[in-house]
Scaffold this motif. Structure first.
Motif, mmCIF file in Angstrom:
data_model
loop_
_atom_site.group_PDB
_atom_site.id
_atom_site.type_symbol
_atom_site.label_atom_id
_atom_site.label_comp_id
_atom_site.label_asym_id
_atom_site.label_seq_id
_atom_site.Cartn_x
_atom_site.Cartn_y
_atom_site.Cartn_z
ATOM 1 N N GLU A 143 0.841 -1.187 0.000
ATOM 2 C CA GLU A 143 0.000 0.000 0.000
ATOM 3 C C GLU A 143 0.879 1.241 0.000
ATOM 4 O OE1 GLU A 143 -2.677 -0.215 3.264
ATOM 5 O OE2 GLU A 143 -4.038 -1.606 2.264
ATOM 6 N N VAL A 144 0.374 2.299 -0.625
ATOM 7 C CA VAL A 144 1.099 3.561 -0.719
ATOM 8 C C VAL A 144 0.229 4.674 -0.165
ATOM 9 C CG1 VAL A 144 2.423 2.801 -2.708
ATOM 10 C CG2 VAL A 144 0.280 4.002 -3.054
ATOM 11 N N ARG A 145 0.872 5.775 0.205
ATOM 12 C CA ARG A 145 0.145 6.920 0.721
ATOM 13 C C ARG A 145 -0.490 7.703 -0.426
ATOM 14 N NH1 ARG A 145 4.686 9.924 4.072
ATOM 15 N NH2 ARG A 145 5.647 9.655 2.027
ATOM 16 N N ILE A 146 -1.577 8.402 -0.099
ATOM 17 C CA ILE A 146 -2.256 9.212 -1.113
ATOM 18 C C ILE A 146 -1.346 10.321 -1.601
ATOM 19 C CG2 ILE A 146 -4.156 10.849 -1.434
ATOM 20 C CD1 ILE A 146 -5.916 9.097 0.245
ATOM 21 N N LYS A 147 -0.538 10.907 -0.739
ATOM 22 C CA LYS A 147 0.351 12.001 -1.115
ATOM 23 C C LYS A 147 1.410 11.572 -2.114
ATOM 24 C CE LYS A 147 3.029 13.468 2.140
ATOM 25 N NZ LYS A 147 3.466 13.934 3.476
ATOM 26 N N ASP A 148 1.651 10.255 -2.244
ATOM 27 C CA ASP A 148 2.666 9.761 -3.169
ATOM 28 C C ASP A 148 2.111 9.457 -4.550
ATOM 29 O OD1 ASP A 148 4.598 9.889 -1.158
ATOM 30 O OD2 ASP A 148 4.072 7.894 -0.418
ATOM 31 N N ILE A 149 0.791 9.429 -4.719
ATOM 32 C CA ILE A 149 0.214 9.099 -6.017
ATOM 33 C C ILE A 149 -0.755 10.165 -6.510
ATOM 34 C CG2 ILE A 149 0.443 6.608 -5.657
ATOM 35 C CD1 ILE A 149 -2.524 6.531 -4.935
ATOM 36 N N ALA A 150 -0.924 11.245 -5.755
ATOM 37 C CA ALA A 150 -1.890 12.270 -6.145
ATOM 38 C C ALA A 150 -1.429 13.629 -5.669
ATOM 39 C CB ALA A 150 -3.278 11.941 -5.576
ATOM 40 N N ASN A 151 -2.043 14.666 -6.246
ATOM 41 C CA ASN A 151 -1.781 16.055 -5.860
ATOM 42 C C ASN A 151 -3.085 16.720 -5.431
ATOM 43 O OD1 ASN A 151 0.979 15.869 -6.649
ATOM 44 N ND2 ASN A 151 0.389 16.250 -8.771
ATOM 45 N N PHE A 152 -2.983 17.667 -4.525
ATOM 46 C CA PHE A 152 -4.143 18.437 -4.105
ATOM 47 C C PHE A 152 -4.292 19.653 -5.012
ATOM 48 C CE2 PHE A 152 -3.164 15.965 -0.380
ATOM 49 C CZ PHE A 152 -4.412 15.635 0.127
ATOM 50 N N ILE B 184 15.060 35.566 -4.173
ATOM 51 C CA ILE B 184 14.214 35.914 -3.027
ATOM 52 C C ILE B 184 12.817 36.230 -3.535
ATOM 53 C CG2 ILE B 184 13.871 37.540 -1.141
ATOM 54 C CD1 ILE B 184 16.850 37.927 -1.024
ATOM 55 N N VAL B 185 11.826 35.622 -2.907
ATOM 56 C CA VAL B 185 10.439 35.836 -3.303
ATOM 57 C C VAL B 185 10.025 37.265 -2.962
ATOM 58 C CG1 VAL B 185 8.047 35.086 -2.979
ATOM 59 C CG2 VAL B 185 9.904 33.393 -2.998
ATOM 60 N N GLU B 186 9.484 37.965 -3.943
ATOM 61 C CA GLU B 186 9.041 39.345 -3.762
ATOM 62 C C GLU B 186 7.521 39.486 -3.833
ATOM 63 O OE1 GLU B 186 10.941 41.703 -2.905
ATOM 64 O OE2 GLU B 186 12.921 40.772 -3.225
ATOM 65 N N ARG B 187 6.836 38.454 -4.337
ATOM 66 C CA ARG B 187 5.382 38.529 -4.470
ATOM 67 C C ARG B 187 4.800 37.154 -4.195
ATOM 68 N NH1 ARG B 187 2.112 40.928 -9.765
ATOM 69 N NH2 ARG B 187 0.011 40.695 -8.917
ATOM 70 N N GLU B 188 3.692 37.109 -3.494
ATOM 71 C CA GLU B 188 3.047 35.850 -3.135
ATOM 72 C C GLU B 188 1.894 35.541 -4.082
ATOM 73 O OE1 GLU B 188 1.778 36.246 0.866
ATOM 74 O OE2 GLU B 188 3.791 36.624 1.675
ATOM 75 N N VAL B 189 1.635 34.263 -4.242
ATOM 76 C CA VAL B 189 0.487 33.815 -5.028
ATOM 77 C C VAL B 189 -0.721 33.765 -4.111
ATOM 78 C CG1 VAL B 189 -0.461 31.950 -6.431
ATOM 79 C CG2 VAL B 189 1.976 32.494 -6.570
ATOM 80 N N ASP B 190 -1.775 34.489 -4.472
ATOM 81 C CA ASP B 190 -2.978 34.547 -3.634
ATOM 82 C C ASP B 190 -3.692 33.201 -3.645
ATOM 83 O OD1 ASP B 190 -2.451 37.203 -3.115
ATOM 84 O OD2 ASP B 190 -3.626 37.919 -4.829
ATOM 85 N N PHE B 191 -3.763 32.586 -2.474
ATOM 86 C CA PHE B 191 -4.464 31.303 -2.339
ATOM 87 C C PHE B 191 -4.799 31.115 -0.864
ATOM 88 C CE2 PHE B 191 -4.815 26.657 -2.018
ATOM 89 C CZ PHE B 191 -5.683 26.409 -3.068
ATOM 90 N N ASP B 192 -6.086 31.118 -0.526
ATOM 91 C CA ASP B 192 -6.534 31.013 0.858
ATOM 92 C C ASP B 192 -7.241 29.678 1.048
ATOM 93 O OD1 ASP B 192 -7.253 31.375 3.449
ATOM 94 O OD2 ASP B 192 -8.547 33.120 3.109
ATOM 95 N N LEU B 193 -6.646 28.813 1.842
ATOM 96 C CA LEU B 193 -7.237 27.500 2.082
ATOM 97 C C LEU B 193 -8.558 27.588 2.840
ATOM 98 C CD1 LEU B 193 -4.133 25.320 3.051
ATOM 99 C CD2 LEU B 193 -5.515 25.127 0.981
ATOM 100 N N TYR B 194 -8.686 28.550 3.729
ATOM 101 C CA TYR B 194 -9.860 28.596 4.601
ATOM 102 C C TYR B 194 -11.107 29.096 3.876
ATOM 103 C CZ TYR B 194 -6.892 27.589 8.581
ATOM 104 O OH TYR B 194 -6.042 26.976 9.465
ATOM 105 N N GLN B 195 -10.959 29.544 2.629
ATOM 106 C CA GLN B 195 -12.125 29.923 1.844
ATOM 107 C C GLN B 195 -12.715 28.771 1.047
ATOM 108 O OE1 GLN B 195 -13.528 32.888 2.130
ATOM 109 N NE2 GLN B 195 -11.923 33.550 3.559
ATOM 110 N N MET B 196 -12.124 27.578 1.175
ATOM 111 C CA MET B 196 -12.550 26.421 0.386
ATOM 112 C C MET B 196 -13.529 25.569 1.187
ATOM 113 S SD MET B 196 -8.801 25.393 -1.154
ATOM 114 C CE MET B 196 -9.487 24.020 -2.090
ATOM 115 N N ASN B 197 -14.580 25.119 0.515
ATOM 116 C CA ASN B 197 -15.548 24.196 1.117
ATOM 117 C C ASN B 197 -15.213 22.732 0.835
ATOM 118 O OD1 ASN B 197 -17.128 26.336 2.108
ATOM 119 N ND2 ASN B 197 -18.160 26.545 0.115
ATOM 120 N N SER B 198 -14.360 22.509 -0.149
ATOM 121 C CA SER B 198 -13.961 21.153 -0.494
ATOM 122 C C SER B 198 -12.562 21.182 -1.098
ATOM 123 C CB SER B 198 -14.939 20.518 -1.494
ATOM 124 O OG SER B 198 -14.932 21.231 -2.720
ATOM 125 N N VAL B 199 -11.935 20.036 -1.103
ATOM 126 C CA VAL B 199 -10.599 19.879 -1.669
ATOM 127 C C VAL B 199 -10.652 18.762 -2.704
ATOM 128 C CG1 VAL B 199 -8.199 19.291 -1.199
ATOM 129 C CG2 VAL B 199 -9.491 20.646 0.455
#
Length: 394
Positions: free
Chosen positions: A36-45, A187-202
């Protein structure tokens, strides 16, 4: 009495040993055959991914191994533009004859959830005709994304793993000296806008889409999070619903460590260039008879040189004091061809129905075929309709 006590003890010991062996055998049968393998090893979120960045810059400080400005006009114009921004103006094209500068392309991957000020690794690749980037320094280079916005700025000393040594009669090349890496070079100067807490599902995206694997993933998630917590959208996507608390990171952590047994289709991958063959465990072959044989012809060319003596009849002549004089024969190259023909008689080997991978390999080894012959046999079996698997040739 003493001897009988010893016999009874031996019997009890043998009985205990039999029980232990039987227990181990039962436990061995209970172990699954597939790992058996972990989900994180065969899929992406979905949404949790890297972003590619690219930029154009200059590497300076090279020891005469940079671009030739006569054949790399973009390097010359880049040097002029950089110096003008730094206050050095009125430079003519003929006055720029440096060999210590190289135009490069800088690439990087912006990790998910990278914050401002975070360092990232970069790769520097020569764009012109520079022979080496060893010992150079990358000047300030903005790195942009697909939308054209600047997300990071790169600068630093480059580190190459190869070298190039040249002489009048020979040269030595080790690795690729025109590609370098700089760890934490941007060096990172700008962030990619992505808010996990605004999601109802993954949504979970399988790297190798398969309905059976998706269904097993859903079952594992439902067993962990409860009924109706996940559903299969298609062969490559499983949607996970977030609970009332809305703890998206916690849900992802709980899901990605779940284990399951992924399924795969029967496939045979053949690389004809290197003679590599990879067969899956589910490959099956119907009953078929195989014969491998052939005719090998070897042609070898040998060249003999016929060198006549200094004075011979029929050679070239010259005129000395008005008289023709023979100065020797003519050198002639005489080819000799050797042809060898070797015929190998083929023998039939019968592979019975529903042959497994191990039986297939044993059957091919029994008739003494190599990788090249195995490729031809697999193609013939596929053409005959007896190979129950996808044959992929790369």
């Amino acid at each position: 009495m003493f001897g009988r006590w010893i016999d009874l003890s031996a019997l009890r010991w043998l009985h205990s040993l039999k029980l232990a062996v039987l227990t181990c055998a039962v436990l061995g049968l209970a172990v699954p055959a597939t790992a058996e393998v972990r989900i994180k090893d065969i899929a992406n979120f979905e949404g949790v991914r890297e972003n590619h960045l690219i930029g154009y810059g200059l590497v300076v400080g090279l020891l005469g191994t940079g671009d030739k400005l006569s054949s790399s006009p973009f390097t010359r114009e880049s040097i002029r533009g950089m110096l003008e921004r730094l206050g050095v103006a009125n430079l003519e094209g003929d006055t720029l004859k440096t060999k210590n500068t190289a135009a490069v392309m800088v690439t990087a991957k912006l990790p998910p959830f990278a914050r401002r000020g975070s360092p990232i690794d970069i790769t520097v690749s020569s764009l012109g005709d520079a022979t080496s980037l060893r010992g150079g320094t990358l000047l300030v280079t903005p790195l942009t994304g697909a939308d054209g916005a600047v997300y990071a700025v790169a600068q630093g000393a480059v580190a190459t793993s190869g070298y190039n040594v040249e002489g009048n009669a020979a040269s030595v090349v080790e690795g690729v000296a025109t590609i370098a890496k700089i760890e934490n070079g941007a060096i990172v100067e700008r962030e990619v806008d992505f808010d996990l807490y605004q999601m109802n599902s993954v949504r979970i995206a399988l790297r190798t889409p398969d309905f059976t694997t998706a269904a097993r993933m859903r079952d594992a998630i439902v067993a962990k999070l409860g009924p109706r917590s996940a559903e299969v959208l298609d062969s490559g996507t499983v949607e996970v619903w977030i609970g009332d608390k809305g703890d998206v990171p916690g849900t992802i952590t709980a899901v990605e460590n779940l284990t399951l047994t992924p399924d795969s289709i029967a496939r045979v991958v053949v690389d004809e260039k290197s003679g590599t063959i990879v067969m899956g465990a589910d490959v099956r072959i119907a009953q078929v008879a195989i014969s491998q044989g052939g005719l090998t012809v070897r042609v070898k060319e040998n060249y003999q040189v016929s060198q006549p003596g200094p004075i011979s009849v029929g050679g070239d002549t010259t005129v000395i004091s008005g008289s023709p004089i023979n100065i020797g024969g003519t050198t002639v190259v005489v080819p000799e061809t050797e042809i060898e023909i070797e015929e190998i008689d083929g023998s039939f080997t019968i592979l019975r129905g529903d042959v497994s991978l191990q039986e297939l390999v044993d059957g091919l080894n029994a008739i003494g075929v190599g990788a090249r012959q195995t490729i031809a046999i697999l193609q013939a079996i596929k053409a005959a309709g007896a190979l129950h698997a996808d044959l992929e040739i790369i």
